[in-house]
Design a protein around this motif. Structure first.
Motif, PDB file in Angstrom:
ATOM      1  N   LEU A 312       0.828  -1.205   0.000  1.00  0.00           N
ATOM      2  CA  LEU A 312       0.000   0.000   0.000  1.00  0.00           C
ATOM      3  C   LEU A 312       0.864   1.257   0.000  1.00  0.00           C
ATOM      4  CD1 LEU A 312      -2.735  -1.202   2.514  1.00  0.00           C
ATOM      5  CD2 LEU A 312      -3.052  -0.814   0.060  1.00  0.00           C
ATOM      6  N   LEU A 313       1.969   1.237   0.737  1.00  0.00           N
ATOM      7  CA  LEU A 313       2.897   2.370   0.705  1.00  0.00           C
ATOM      8  C   LEU A 313       3.509   2.525  -0.687  1.00  0.00           C
ATOM      9  CD1 LEU A 313       4.933   2.223   4.056  1.00  0.00           C
ATOM     10  CD2 LEU A 313       2.864   3.526   3.539  1.00  0.00           C
ATOM     11  N   ARG A 314       3.896   1.420  -1.311  1.00  0.00           N
ATOM     12  CA  ARG A 314       4.465   1.492  -2.670  1.00  0.00           C
ATOM     13  C   ARG A 314       3.506   2.187  -3.629  1.00  0.00           C
ATOM     14  NH1 ARG A 314       5.875  -3.885  -1.571  1.00  0.00           N
ATOM     15  NH2 ARG A 314       8.133  -4.145  -1.269  1.00  0.00           N
ATOM     16  N   LYS A 338      -9.445   8.125  -3.380  1.00  0.00           N
ATOM     17  CA  LYS A 338      -9.585   6.673  -3.218  1.00  0.00           C
ATOM     18  C   LYS A 338      -9.464   6.295  -1.748  1.00  0.00           C
ATOM     19  CE  LYS A 338      -7.706   5.032  -7.644  1.00  0.00           C
ATOM     20  NZ  LYS A 338      -6.651   4.175  -8.234  1.00  0.00           N
ATOM     21  N   LYS A 339     -10.210   5.278  -1.352  1.00  0.00           N
ATOM     22  CA  LYS A 339     -10.079   4.725  -0.007  1.00  0.00           C
ATOM     23  C   LYS A 339     -10.400   3.238  -0.070  1.00  0.00           C
ATOM     24  CE  LYS A 339     -11.649   6.872   3.710  1.00  0.00           C
ATOM     25  NZ  LYS A 339     -12.565   7.393   4.756  1.00  0.00           N
ATOM     26  N   PHE A 394      -3.905 -10.122  -4.494  1.00  0.00           N
ATOM     27  CA  PHE A 394      -4.077  -8.719  -4.128  1.00  0.00           C
ATOM     28  C   PHE A 394      -2.818  -7.919  -4.469  1.00  0.00           C
ATOM     29  CE2 PHE A 394      -3.728  -5.230  -1.028  1.00  0.00           C
ATOM     30  CZ  PHE A 394      -4.940  -4.583  -1.235  1.00  0.00           C
ATOM     31  N   LEU A 395      -1.653  -8.481  -4.167  1.00  0.00           N
ATOM     32  CA  LEU A 395      -0.396  -7.789  -4.433  1.00  0.00           C
ATOM     33  C   LEU A 395      -0.158  -7.564  -5.928  1.00  0.00           C
ATOM     34  CD1 LEU A 395       2.005  -9.592  -1.909  1.00  0.00           C
ATOM     35  CD2 LEU A 395       0.788  -7.443  -1.594  1.00  0.00           C
ATOM     36  N   GLU A 399      -6.563  -3.332  -9.475  1.00  0.00           N
ATOM     37  CA  GLU A 399      -7.908  -2.772  -9.250  1.00  0.00           C
ATOM     38  C   GLU A 399      -7.953  -1.738  -8.137  1.00  0.00           C
ATOM     39  OE1 GLU A 399     -10.281  -5.677  -6.207  1.00  0.00           O
ATOM     40  OE2 GLU A 399     -10.121  -6.411  -8.260  1.00  0.00           O
ATOM     41  N   TYR A 400      -6.868  -1.524  -7.404  1.00  0.00           N
ATOM     42  CA  TYR A 400      -6.895  -0.539  -6.330  1.00  0.00           C
ATOM     43  C   TYR A 400      -5.723   0.416  -6.446  1.00  0.00           C
ATOM     44  CZ  TYR A 400      -3.368  -3.526  -4.134  1.00  0.00           C
ATOM     45  OH  TYR A 400      -2.231  -4.272  -3.874  1.00  0.00           O
TER      46      TYR A 400
END
Length: 400
Positions: A312-314, A338-339, A394-395, A399-400
């Motif tokens: 998430l930081l990346r 975005k959240k 996820f990684l 999509e996020y």
């Protein structure tokens, strides 16, 4: 040299703009290599070597160099009335370096690229000298996606490779050839030692090195747990090591500055405010913790949180722990408009565990994406609007 397009493409957008490009991150995360990739891209644009100057300032060659000496050295080599592309690697080795950069940007036609392994290089001094004239790029060890590129493995092995990534970590040097896990931890332990003793102990003239290392081990042993400086102070007192809370905070701050640790604060989702107590800390890379503490299977759950947090930081999210009345959301990640919310768990074996993980997300009454991330097998990818994903997927997701 494996190309890292996420960083290179972002940085290349600012070529020939009036901003110093500053790459910061933990030692051996690949900053110097990314500079070489930028040079290659400049060559592709037709820029010849005579317009490019490179300085690796952590070399023994520059050990006694002062800011004025560096300025005069660069000034002597700059081309008159021609743009020069200037690369200054590990700039924090030069005291008052920001004055050099400021003078070069004002007096000459230069396009500047800078790396550093200490976040204090972006302290009040640089803000004073370079206000509005620099852009920072945070460089991390390899993401899972980059790791797969380094490994050159097919997508069918994602789950298996994720287990290896979790244990071996993402320092690029550990994936340039096939190393055993012991060899990887030896390499990473050397990175750890050089960071601790060069960037923290020597730079800050810390005398009680044993005290510092005990704090590091406490934090590594409590990744994924909230704690306070008082918790560490009480722990050390139980080991007959007296230390006050202020000193603990000071050590933690220095570990953050060297990018060994990343702090994650709690955010009250009801009161909409950042809480100042009981934070979490995460390691810069899984292998950093394992090189110091050793690998144990019961540490996997915490390190799953760690790799999701780093991802998430990346992706340039601001990440916090979501505090609810009846519990916590592992991560609340915000980037502009975005959240996302994410719960991370190794596996869900009982109905009670499933209800607990999903119920906290269901208590959040907004329409932002919500995820439960896990590593076991599951039948359905959604639950009352909450998306369930394997952490490896996820990684790798866009999509996020």
């Amino acid at each position: 040299m494996i190309f890292r397009p996420d960083y290179v493409n972002r940085i290349m957008k600012f070529v020939d703009t009036p901003f110093a490009k500053i790459l910061s991150g933990v030692r051996r995360s690949g900053k110097s290599t990314i500079l070489k990739m930028i040079v290659e891209k400049l060559h592709e644009r037709g820029v010849s070597d005579e317009y490019i100057l490179n300085y690796s300032l952590d070399s023994l060659q520059y050990e006694d160099m002062t800011a004025s000496m560096l300025y005069n050295e660069i000034k002597r080599k700059l081309l008159i009335k021609k743009k020069t592309y200037l690369f200054l690697d590990e700039i924090q080795e030069i005291k008052d370096w920001e004055k050099v950069v400021n003078s070069l940007m004002i007096e000459f036609d230069v396009d500047l690229y800078i790396t550093g392994s200490n976040s204090h290089m972006l302290s009040s001094e640089i803000s004073t000298y370079l206000t509005g004239r620099y852009i920072q790029f945070r460089v991390f060890p390899l993401s899972f996606k980059e790791y797969l590129t380094f490994r050159n493995v097919g997508s069918l092995n994602n789950k298996e490779e994720f287990a290896r990534y979790l244990r071996f970590g993402g320092f690029p040097a550990t994936h340039t050839q096939e190393y055993s896990v012991d060899e990887v931890y030896t390499i990473v332990r050397d990175i750890y030692n050089s960071t601790i003793f060069t960037d923290i102990v020597k730079r800050n003239q810390i005398r009680k090195v044993d005290q510092l290392e005990r704090i590091i081990k406490f934090v590594f042993d409590n990744i994924g747990n909230t704690f306070s400086a008082a918790s560490i102070s009480n722990y050390l007192k139980s080991q007959k090591r007296t230390i006050d809370n202020e000193t603990v905070y000071n050590y933690l701050s220095k570990l953050e500055s060297a990018f060994i640790l990343h702090r994650c604060s709690r955010f009250d989702l009801q009161g909409k405010e950042l809480l100042k107590t009981q934070e979490k800390f995460y390691a810069c890379d899984p292998a950093m913790k394992y090189s110091v503490m050793g690998y144990t299977p019961d540490s996997v759950a915490a390190m799953l949180e760690n790799v999701v947090f780093l991802e998430l930081l990346r992706r340039e999210y601001e990440v916090s722990i979501g505090q609810l009345i009846n519990g916590e959301i592992d991560f609340v990640a915000v980037k502009q408009d975005k959240k996302i919310y994410a719960q991370v768990t190794e596996k869900i074996e009982r109905k009670e565990t499933q209800e607990r993980e999903y119920a906290r997300l269901l208590n959040i009454k907004d329409n932002h994406p919500k995820y439960v991330l896990r590593t076991d097998e599951f039948a359905d990818g959604s639950y009352n609007g909450i998306k369930t994903m394997h952490i490896a997927d996820f990684l790798l997701s866009d999509e996020y």
